[in-house]
Motif scaffolding. Sequence first.
Motif, PDB file in Angstrom:
ATOM      1  N   TRP A 650      88.965 -45.232  21.011  1.00 36.60           N
ATOM      2  CA  TRP A 650      90.176 -44.462  21.344  1.00 36.60           C
ATOM      3  C   TRP A 650      90.286 -43.288  20.383  1.00 36.60           C
ATOM      4  CZ3 TRP A 650      94.447 -42.393  19.151  1.00 36.60           C
ATOM      5  CH2 TRP A 650      95.457 -41.947  20.014  1.00 36.60           C
ATOM      6  N   TYR A 651      90.062 -43.566  19.093  1.00 35.67           N
ATOM      7  CA  TYR A 651      90.184 -42.497  18.097  1.00 35.67           C
ATOM      8  C   TYR A 651      89.073 -41.463  18.263  1.00 35.67           C
ATOM      9  CZ  TYR A 651      90.952 -39.972  13.790  1.00 35.67           C
ATOM     10  OH  TYR A 651      91.215 -38.975  12.892  1.00 35.67           O
ATOM     11  N   VAL A 652      87.853 -41.922  18.446  1.00 35.06           N
ATOM     12  CA  VAL A 652      86.720 -40.984  18.565  1.00 35.06           C
ATOM     13  C   VAL A 652      86.959 -40.024  19.725  1.00 35.06           C
ATOM     14  CG1 VAL A 652      84.256 -40.795  19.106  1.00 35.06           C
ATOM     15  CG2 VAL A 652      85.047 -42.522  17.481  1.00 35.06           C
ATOM     16  N   LEU A 653      87.279 -40.570  20.888  1.00 38.03           N
ATOM     17  CA  LEU A 653      87.510 -39.708  22.054  1.00 38.03           C
ATOM     18  C   LEU A 653      88.743 -38.837  21.836  1.00 38.03           C
ATOM     19  CD1 LEU A 653      86.674 -42.171  24.981  1.00 38.03           C
ATOM     20  CD2 LEU A 653      85.340 -40.169  24.288  1.00 38.03           C
ATOM     21  N   SER A 654      89.826 -39.433  21.358  1.00 37.48           N
ATOM     22  CA  SER A 654      91.062 -38.666  21.167  1.00 37.48           C
ATOM     23  C   SER A 654      90.868 -37.545  20.152  1.00 37.48           C
ATOM     24  CB  SER A 654      92.202 -39.588  20.731  1.00 37.48           C
ATOM     25  OG  SER A 654      92.523 -40.484  21.783  1.00 37.48           O
ATOM     26  N   ALA A 655      90.127 -37.820  19.088  1.00 35.65           N
ATOM     27  CA  ALA A 655      89.883 -36.788  18.075  1.00 35.65           C
ATOM     28  C   ALA A 655      89.039 -35.652  18.646  1.00 35.65           C
ATOM     29  CB  ALA A 655      89.200 -37.399  16.855  1.00 35.65           C
ATOM     30  N   LEU A 656      88.215 -35.975  19.642  1.00 33.33           N
ATOM     31  CA  LEU A 656      87.444 -34.917  20.309  1.00 33.33           C
ATOM     32  C   LEU A 656      88.331 -34.108  21.258  1.00 33.33           C
ATOM     33  CD1 LEU A 656      84.123 -36.816  21.132  1.00 33.33           C
ATOM     34  CD2 LEU A 656      84.483 -35.058  19.381  1.00 33.33           C
ATOM     35  N   GLY A 657      89.455 -34.693  21.673  1.00 37.94           N
ATOM     36  CA  GLY A 657      90.400 -33.963  22.517  1.00 37.94           C
ATOM     37  C   GLY A 657      90.526 -34.463  23.940  1.00 37.94           C
ATOM     38  N   PHE A 658      89.947 -35.627  24.231  1.00 41.28           N
ATOM     39  CA  PHE A 658      90.077 -36.160  25.595  1.00 41.28           C
ATOM     40  C   PHE A 658      89.939 -37.675  25.601  1.00 41.28           C
ATOM     41  CE2 PHE A 658      85.754 -34.511  24.924  1.00 41.28           C
ATOM     42  CZ  PHE A 658      84.991 -35.645  25.137  1.00 41.28           C
ATOM     43  N   TYR A 659      90.317 -38.297  26.717  1.00 42.22           N
ATOM     44  CA  TYR A 659      90.310 -39.763  26.784  1.00 42.22           C
ATOM     45  C   TYR A 659      90.028 -40.241  28.204  1.00 42.22           C
ATOM     46  CZ  TYR A 659      91.699 -44.619  25.992  1.00 42.22           C
ATOM     47  OH  TYR A 659      91.694 -45.985  25.880  1.00 42.22           O
ATOM     48  N   SER A 660      89.351 -41.381  28.282  1.00 46.85           N
ATOM     49  CA  SER A 660      88.967 -41.979  29.568  1.00 46.85           C
ATOM     50  C   SER A 660      90.116 -42.831  30.105  1.00 46.85           C
ATOM     51  CB  SER A 660      87.730 -42.844  29.343  1.00 46.85           C
ATOM     52  OG  SER A 660      87.947 -43.704  28.220  1.00 46.85           O
ATOM     53  N   VAL A 661      91.108 -42.192  30.685  1.00 46.13           N
ATOM     54  CA  VAL A 661      92.276 -42.934  31.193  1.00 46.13           C
ATOM     55  C   VAL A 661      91.869 -43.883  32.319  1.00 46.13           C
ATOM     56  CG1 VAL A 661      94.472 -42.710  32.440  1.00 46.13           C
ATOM     57  CG2 VAL A 661      93.962 -41.200  30.509  1.00 46.13           C
ATOM     58  N   CYS A 662      91.014 -43.402  33.213  1.00 46.34           N
ATOM     59  CA  CYS A 662      90.633 -44.234  34.360  1.00 46.34           C
ATOM     60  C   CYS A 662      89.121 -44.341  34.485  1.00 46.34           C
ATOM     61  CB  CYS A 662      91.235 -43.661  35.650  1.00 46.34           C
ATOM     62  SG  CYS A 662      90.935 -44.741  37.069  1.00 46.34           S
ATOM     63  N   PRO A 663      88.511 -45.267  33.732  1.00 47.12           N
ATOM     64  CA  PRO A 663      87.075 -45.489  33.915  1.00 47.12           C
ATOM     65  C   PRO A 663      86.793 -45.861  35.377  1.00 47.12           C
ATOM     66  CG  PRO A 663      87.886 -46.626  31.961  1.00 47.12           C
ATOM     67  CD  PRO A 663      89.093 -46.138  32.701  1.00 47.12           C
ATOM     68  N   GLY A 664      85.692 -45.372  35.885  1.00 47.22           N
ATOM     69  CA  GLY A 664      85.435 -45.513  37.322  1.00 47.22           C
ATOM     70  C   GLY A 664      85.653 -44.188  38.032  1.00 47.22           C
ATOM     71  N   THR A 665      86.248 -43.238  37.322  1.00 42.26           N
ATOM     72  CA  THR A 665      86.292 -41.845  37.767  1.00 42.26           C
ATOM     73  C   THR A 665      85.530 -41.023  36.733  1.00 42.26           C
ATOM     74  OG1 THR A 665      88.291 -41.197  36.548  1.00 42.26           O
ATOM     75  CG2 THR A 665      88.598 -42.214  38.715  1.00 42.26           C
ATOM     76  N   SER A 666      85.180 -39.812  37.092  1.00 39.21           N
ATOM     77  CA  SER A 666      84.327 -38.993  36.221  1.00 39.21           C
ATOM     78  C   SER A 666      85.142 -38.065  35.328  1.00 39.21           C
ATOM     79  CB  SER A 666      83.383 -38.176  37.093  1.00 39.21           C
ATOM     80  OG  SER A 666      84.151 -37.406  38.007  1.00 39.21           O
ATOM     81  N   GLU A 667      86.429 -38.352  35.179  1.00 35.85           N
ATOM     82  CA  GLU A 667      87.299 -37.445  34.423  1.00 35.85           C
ATOM     83  C   GLU A 667      87.712 -38.005  33.064  1.00 35.85           C
ATOM     84  OE1 GLU A 667      89.550 -35.675  38.402  1.00 35.85           O
ATOM     85  OE2 GLU A 667      90.722 -36.622  36.821  1.00 35.85           O
ATOM     86  N   TYR A 668      87.894 -37.070  32.138  1.00 39.97           N
ATOM     87  CA  TYR A 668      88.494 -37.392  30.844  1.00 39.97           C
ATOM     88  C   TYR A 668      89.757 -36.550  30.729  1.00 39.97           C
ATOM     89  CZ  TYR A 668      83.658 -38.864  30.036  1.00 39.97           C
ATOM     90  OH  TYR A 668      82.408 -39.444  30.132  1.00 39.97           O
ATOM     91  N   VAL A 669      90.873 -37.178  30.446  1.00 38.73           N
ATOM     92  CA  VAL A 669      92.146 -36.463  30.392  1.00 38.73           C
ATOM     93  C   VAL A 669      92.302 -35.821  29.009  1.00 38.73           C
ATOM     94  CG1 VAL A 669      94.639 -36.688  30.653  1.00 38.73           C
ATOM     95  CG2 VAL A 669      93.114 -38.054  32.079  1.00 38.73           C
ATOM     96  N   ILE A 670      92.770 -34.589  29.011  1.00 39.77           N
ATOM     97  CA  ILE A 670      92.805 -33.806  27.769  1.00 39.77           C
ATOM     98  C   ILE A 670      94.010 -34.191  26.907  1.00 39.77           C
ATOM     99  CG2 ILE A 670      93.116 -31.458  26.852  1.00 39.77           C
ATOM    100  CD1 ILE A 670      91.378 -30.492  29.238  1.00 39.77           C
ATOM    101  N   GLY A 671      93.756 -34.289  25.598  1.00 37.41           N
ATOM    102  CA  GLY A 671      94.827 -34.550  24.634  1.00 37.41           C
ATOM    103  C   GLY A 671      94.949 -33.391  23.672  1.00 37.41           C
ATOM    104  N   SER A 672      94.628 -33.622  22.402  1.00 37.80           N
ATOM    105  CA  SER A 672      94.661 -32.555  21.403  1.00 37.80           C
ATOM    106  C   SER A 672      93.629 -32.858  20.327  1.00 37.80           C
ATOM    107  CB  SER A 672      96.058 -32.471  20.776  1.00 37.80           C
ATOM    108  OG  SER A 672      96.071 -31.501  19.751  1.00 37.80           O
ATOM    109  N   PRO A 673      92.587 -32.029  20.219  1.00 35.18           N
ATOM    110  CA  PRO A 673      91.504 -32.335  19.276  1.00 35.18           C
ATOM    111  C   PRO A 673      91.951 -32.212  17.819  1.00 35.18           C
ATOM    112  CG  PRO A 673      91.152 -30.174  20.255  1.00 35.18           C
ATOM    113  CD  PRO A 673      92.341 -30.767  20.949  1.00 35.18           C
ATOM    114  N   VAL A 674      91.358 -33.011  16.960  1.00 41.42           N
ATOM    115  CA  VAL A 674      91.724 -33.008  15.537  1.00 41.42           C
ATOM    116  C   VAL A 674      90.990 -31.897  14.784  1.00 41.42           C
ATOM    117  CG1 VAL A 674      91.450 -34.327  13.380  1.00 41.42           C
ATOM    118  CG2 VAL A 674      92.307 -35.456  15.440  1.00 41.42           C
TER     119      VAL A 674
END
Length: 753
Positions: A650-674
């Motif tokens: 969760w931290y690794v992806l979130s620190a990069l600025g996105f997160y896999s909210v719905c695995p099984g889809t090809s999207e990563y939802v954008i947050g805020s990169p560190v």
Amino acid sequence: MKKIAFLGFLFLNLTVTAYAQDLVKYVNTLQGTNSRHELTYGNTYPTTALPFGMNTWTPQTGRNGDGWKYQYFKKTIRGFQQAHQCSSWTNDYAVFSFMPVAGKLTVNEEERATSFSHKNEIAAPHYYKVKLDNEITTEISPTERGAHLKFTFPERQKSYIVLDGYTKLSLVKIIPNERKIIGYVNNGHYVPENFKNYFIVVFDEPFVSYGTWDNQSNEIMPGDSMKEGKGAGAYIQFKAGVTVQAKVASSYISHEQAAITLKRELGKFKTFYQTKEAAKKIWNEHLGRILVEGGTEEEKATFYSCFFRASLFSRQFFEYDAQGEPYYYSAYDGKIYRGFMYTDTGFWDTFRAQFPLNALMYPTMHGRYMNALLAAYDQCGWLPSWSFPGEGGSMIGNHAISLFADAWVKGIRTFDTQKALKAYYHEATNKGPWGPANGRHGWKEYYQLGYVPYPEYGEATAKTLEYAYDDFCAYQLAKHTGSSFYEKIFERQMFNYKNVFNPATLFMEGKDSKGEWKPKFDPFEWGGPYTEGNAWHWLWSVFHDVNGLIGLLGGKEKFTTKLDSVFTEPPTVNTGSYGGMIHEMTEMVNAEMGQYAHGNQPIQHMVYLYNYASQPWKAQFHVRNIMNKLYNSTENGYPGDEDQGQTSSWYVLSALGFYSVCPGTSEYVIGSPVFEKATITLENGKKFVIKATNNSPKNCYIGATRLNGKNYTAKFLEHTDILKGGMIEFDMQSQPNLTVEQSLSDRPFSLSK
Ligand code: CA
């Protein structure tokens, strides 16, 4: 890292550019180790291992058999053990340990326990070192299935190494002229009777004397070279004040294979230093796959400590034979098979971010993993849900399908999708012999009523929500692979989350088989129809249809107000069916974030949902706040159980600025990169850069965004855009960008429009 209080802060900053790839120095493997039953800060141990290594090594502060292997506040170490499972809750398997003893030979684990202090300890991924208060120094460097150990004894003192056979049946055989001990331990969970961990240890110094013992009677048998029984162990005496190295390897297949592995992994290393440097190089290359720049030293330490932890799972459970071909012992049926097998993960935790991170960074391994799931299905008749290494069916849901669907939509084509769907269909229409997540608890009612009734079934509402998501994953996989039979079945069921939504209270609730809601609803009440949480936590588990959930809650405004309320509600706990405070409750209260309980999995994706309702700036604010407030690189570094790499991912992806909210889809939802810049080096050789101009803790909001130089308005990243390589640029600012109104296509994936 605050504790380590870098004197060399300035020095580090100066050298970081010159040695950009020396990332291992940022990792603190003690992150999260200050944990106890009633409150955990990670529930981790100082894991000394290679990425995804079959065996890990750790100092042992707890009694044999105690899942709490290493607790930061403990004062003594009683052994250095080969370890596997990550969590005290699951306990461990295939464990044995070594303990250096000076002066008088003591074998009993309490008597030999020796005090130490953290100032005499180095805890890095590739290297663990501790000087105990009795002046004996132990050093460990790992290989994938073995380790190199080095024991340095104080001058002129009698020097012993004790091998402890742990809690169940074990065998030791001492071969003095080869300076060798071989043996096995058979402690394990949910495993066939013939499960054994065969080990081989070779020392570089001659034996002065030796003998056997067992940890039941603690009786020593000097001169005895072989013993088999419960807790059978060995001891070796070396010349006084010796520095002795031991090479260790183990196998689940045979003694012969352990010897092959020893030669294969450790044969090339003449000295401990060589093993250590090789391990360091492997970790630096691994961690270098995500190179972050900017941010503080502490943020880098947190990031790489989390990336390290995320990279331990799932563990390899296969070995390489004399020809270098992979094969493995099956913990499902006790037979030997060709190919790859993995273990030590619970999908309930790890389907969310840990597997998506692996799918992004290590698709070859992930492709092998998909086949390992199908092999497990062949061997035990069910898909795995929690590998111990045998199947225990713990927690809830049938999330193997999430892994399959996610792999497929991300381009992994290694596996038979028809077989995967067939296995899932079997899972979804049967109940297996083990725990609730082996097959489907309440499957008939779920199928007939459209939900799992409560109180007929425990945790029924949580189960309904996760079954509906899993059914969506099956629908996705079926649709993408042209399998209309399964597509139609699971399409009917994937909206079942609606059946546990109570429009009167606007929460997901327990409902009995007659359709009556559970009386005296209290959104602060834990357990009952929920798993390790309450109604505030479980409302959001509609990963695949957030728009549908927005509709149920009465539109975007009401939806975001409800999201806001999670943070503004008091941290009230009604212990409900738990009958007392469990650590997850205490962790939520301690976080001082209202009902937001990041210390457990159900709510971890929640803040990203603001993106689905035209308030992305709130996701940006909260995600940065959570990273800043709830994570650090110290022994208190997590807001609750780490859980097989999930909370780290969760931290690794979130620190990069996105997160896999719905695995099984090809999207990563954008947050805020560190970080100001992060460069991901993909397995295909391409690089994807995330740039955040003017980034700072205050400038957590995203203004304009460009993908490969073009204005980018979507609130998610496409997997293929990452795979192609390129750059996404965020202009960071101190004020929310309130003007952005998104078109529907800018919002992340939802089934309902
Ligand atoms: Ca958890």
